[in-house]
Motif scaffolding. Structure first.
Motif, PDB file in Angstrom:
ATOM      1  N   ARG A   1      33.544  44.546  16.775  1.00  0.00           N
ATOM      2  CA  ARG A   1      32.974  45.733  15.998  1.00  0.00           C
ATOM      3  C   ARG A   1      31.932  45.329  15.012  1.00  0.00           C
TER       4      ARG A   1
ATOM      5  N   ARG B   1      27.779  46.624  15.058  1.00  0.00           N
ATOM      6  CA  ARG B   1      27.110  47.174  14.045  1.00  0.00           C
ATOM      7  C   ARG B   1      25.800  46.699  13.961  1.00  0.00           C
TER       8      ARG B   1
ATOM      9  N   THR C   1      22.872  55.125  11.462  1.00  0.00           N
ATOM     10  CA  THR C   1      23.783  55.762  11.167  1.00  0.00           C
ATOM     11  C   THR C   1      24.158  56.828  12.243  1.00  0.00           C
ATOM     12  N   GLU C   2      23.048  57.178  12.934  1.00  0.00           N
ATOM     13  CA  GLU C   2      23.099  58.288  13.965  1.00  0.00           C
ATOM     14  C   GLU C   2      23.929  57.495  15.063  1.00  0.00           C
ATOM     15  N   GLU C   3      23.965  56.143  15.248  1.00  0.00           N
ATOM     16  CA  GLU C   3      24.717  55.646  16.179  1.00  0.00           C
ATOM     17  C   GLU C   3      26.492  55.563  16.029  1.00  0.00           C
ATOM     18  N   GLY C   4      26.641  56.107  14.742  1.00  0.00           N
ATOM     19  CA  GLY C   4      28.148  55.867  14.609  1.00  0.00           C
ATOM     20  C   GLY C   4      29.228  56.499  15.436  1.00  0.00           C
TER      21      GLY C   4
ATOM     22  N   ARG D   1      29.141  54.583  18.517  1.00  0.00           N
ATOM     23  CA  ARG D   1      29.946  53.354  18.376  1.00  0.00           C
ATOM     24  C   ARG D   1      31.434  53.109  18.375  1.00  0.00           C
ATOM     25  N   MET D   2      31.977  54.375  17.773  1.00  0.00           N
ATOM     26  CA  MET D   2      33.107  54.509  17.628  1.00  0.00           C
ATOM     27  C   MET D   2      33.833  54.840  18.936  1.00  0.00           C
TER      28      MET D   2
END
Length: 250
Positions: free
Chosen positions: A174, A178, A184-187, A190-191
């Motif tokens: 993880r 990152r 931020t828009e990849e959050g 990513r999750m």
């Protein structure tokens, strides 16, 4: 109109992971209960001060003092001990003194736990199972500490032996993700991708995953895929994207 929402049960506690790293914790008492409290807050990287006459220290607390794992004051509690304190834990066989400490804490807005006196506690200590980064707490909200311990042991007995190591590897993956996809828009992506890895990989494979496997696996992040460890090591399907070891793909 009636809605299918969870019913409010009430009567519970808000169970949180309280980050007390480098916070100042005062422990009043030096017996068996105090020893358990001290270990709990040391495990959370708190700065601990123990106030108790030396004759009241049990072997474990005396060891913590001798090893300088805690600061130690050899006397009974005094109100000035509350200066610059973030949390207070009392474990003394003196109900009147304990109540007085509780009242002083309330005057200063200091969170406190008075051992074995639930009405004089801002929080409770549950029975905790620890395996590396994994922590599971069972709380009876002050009703039955021993029963909490029994339930905790039953839960722990049903956990895979390698769950802690698997969680450590997931944490490494993880953090690497990152770094290569920091926006931020990849959050959400990513999750979702990390969830896919956790759901599709076995615990044994997560434990066996090495850093080079993580780097290979990260190459599939742009595709939204999470191939198996076997496929990663065989190199199958890794032609279109390749992780270059820094912050992108080529």
């Amino acid at each position: 109109m009636p809605q299918n929402f969870p019913a409010v049960q009430g009567g519970g506690s808000l169970i949180l992971a309280w980050q007390i790293k480098n916070k100042r914790v005062l422990v009043v008492g030096g017996g068996e209960v105090a020893a358990g409290r001290i270990l709990n807050v040391l495990n959370a990287d708190a700065k601990v001060t123990v106030v108790s006459p030396r004759e009241g220290l049990n072997d474990e607390v005396a060891y913590r003092v001798a090893e300088s794992q805690v600061d130690y004051v050899d006397r009974k509690f005094e109100p000035s001990d509350l200066d610059n304190v973030d949390m207070v834990l009392t474990a003394v066989d003196d109900p009147e003194a304990s109540t007085q400490i509780w009242k002083l804490c309330k005057e200063r807005n200091i969170a406190a736990n008075i051992a074995d006196v639930p009405p004089e506690c801002d929080f409770y200590f549950g029975s905790v199972h620890r395996d590396g980064p994994l922590q599971i707490m069972v709380s009876t909200n002050g009703n039955g500490p021993k029963l909490a311990s029994i339930v905790r042991k039953q839960i722990a007995g049903n956990l895979p032996e390698n769950i802690g190591a698997a969680i450590q590897k997931v944490g490494m993956l993880r953090r690497k993700l990152r770094k290569v996809a920091p926006a931020t828009e990849e959050g959400p992506k990513r999750m979702q991708w990390m969830s896919g890895v956790c759901e599709s990989w076995s615990l044994d494979d997560l434990v066996a995953m090495e850093e080079k496997d993580m780097e290979e696996l990260l190459g599939f992040y742009p595709l939204g895929e999470f191939p198996s460890l076997e496929r990663i090591r065989l190199g199958d399907g890794f032609q279109e994207y390749a992780f270059d070891g820094s912050f992108g793909w080529f």
